[in-house]
Design a protein around this motif. Structure first.
Motif, PDB file in Angstrom:
ATOM      1  N   GLU A 207      34.933  66.237  61.584  1.00 14.21           N
ATOM      2  CA  GLU A 207      34.310  67.355  60.866  1.00 14.21           C
ATOM      3  C   GLU A 207      33.054  66.888  60.120  1.00 14.21           C
ATOM      4  OE1 GLU A 207      37.403  68.766  58.365  1.00 14.21           O
ATOM      5  OE2 GLU A 207      38.367  69.976  59.939  1.00 14.21           O
ATOM      6  N   LYS A 208      33.126  65.718  59.499  1.00 13.66           N
ATOM      7  CA  LYS A 208      31.958  65.207  58.781  1.00 13.66           C
ATOM      8  C   LYS A 208      30.822  64.891  59.746  1.00 13.66           C
ATOM      9  CE  LYS A 208      32.921  63.047  55.110  1.00 13.66           C
ATOM     10  NZ  LYS A 208      32.333  63.991  54.118  1.00 13.66           N
ATOM     11  N   ASN A 211      29.079  68.128  60.518  1.00 11.81           N
ATOM     12  CA  ASN A 211      28.241  68.555  59.386  1.00 11.81           C
ATOM     13  C   ASN A 211      26.952  67.736  59.312  1.00 11.81           C
ATOM     14  OD1 ASN A 211      30.165  70.468  58.629  1.00 11.81           O
ATOM     15  ND2 ASN A 211      31.207  69.042  57.249  1.00 11.81           N
TER      16      ASN A 211
END
Length: 256
Positions: A207-208, A211
């Motif tokens: 997820e990071k 982003n």
């Protein structure tokens, strides 16, 4: 979270720190090449290489404990590879061992090669640590870009160095959360808990990464390393490069 960054001493003011990042990179790369291509039994050359690196470390004002600690961390990995060399190199047999019907022989040439690999690896690691520790990491990447290194290679190094610490932060936060909920502290040897933590860590890292990718696109990132530092080669940089190459060439000619 506190981390021990490789370039934590890159802001010290010393003659080595003031060198242009491109000159330092080329100089230490040449130094490593001289070390690698030195014959295994020329111990005098290795000794002089070590003395030169000791002088450079002293001039850089980097704490000796930091340098030794960083290099010793990598020594076990070198030993894992080099430990088998004395048994496979042909030459005069110095010792024989028998283990469950299997014979192993240690040769003189194998021992010479073993010590040469250890010494070369350690001296090369000193060169790398000295280069990274005296150069801001972004400046080092910019120097590689100026030296026409592949952008993919530079980007991989940049992301790996920046985000490995973020992943470590996430892992430490998860461990603190586990302890705050009353779990017993058994270190990292609880396989079931550790496997669950690694699974969650993988999802968070993914997820990071998404982003970060979206943020980079939003800012128009095109793969270029941008720094406030302007590279400029001075007479001191040229003198440093000439002196080091002259010393290495002299060792190659007279000590071998």
């Amino acid at each position: 979270m506190h981390h021990s960054y490789l370039d934590k001493y890159s802001y010290i003011k010393s003659p080595i720190h003031r060198l242009d990042a491109r000159v330092k990179t080329i100089t230490f790369l040449i130094f490593i090449l001289f070390i690698i291509f030195t014959a295994p039994d020329y111990y005098l050359s290795f000794l002089i290489y070590g003395l030169i690196l000791s002088i450079l470390i002293t001039l850089s004002k980097i704490p000796l404990r930091f340098v030794v600690t960083k290099t010793l961390v990598l020594v076990p990995f070198v030993l894992m590879i080099a430990v088998f060399i004395p048994f496979f190199k042909q030459g005069e047999i110095l010792a024989e061992f028998s283990f469950y019907g299997m014979k192993a022989e240690i040769t003189g040439a194998g021992l010479i090669m073993f010590w040469a690999v250890i010494i070369k690896a350690y001296l090369s690691m000193l060169c790398v640590i000295l280069l990274i520790s005296t150069t801001v990491f972004t400046s080092f990447l910019k120097a590689l870009e100026k030296l026409y290194m592949p952008k993919v290679f530079i980007m991989i190094m940049s992301f790996m160095y920046r985000y490995i610490f973020i992943i470590l932060d996430e892992l430490m936060k998860m461990n603190q959360a586990k302890l705050a909920r009353g779990a017993k502290n058994r270190g990292w040897f609880n396989v079931k808990v550790l496997s669950n933590m690694l699974g969650v860590l993988f999802v968070r890292a993914y997820e990071k990464g998404e982003n970060v990718y979206l943020a980079m696109n939003a800012r128009g990132f095109q793969g270029d390393i941008r720094t406030l530092e302007q590279f400029r080669i001075t007479k001191f940089d040229i003198m440093f490069l000439i002196i080091i190459i002259s010393c290495l060439s002299g060792i190659k000619i007279f000590a071998e």
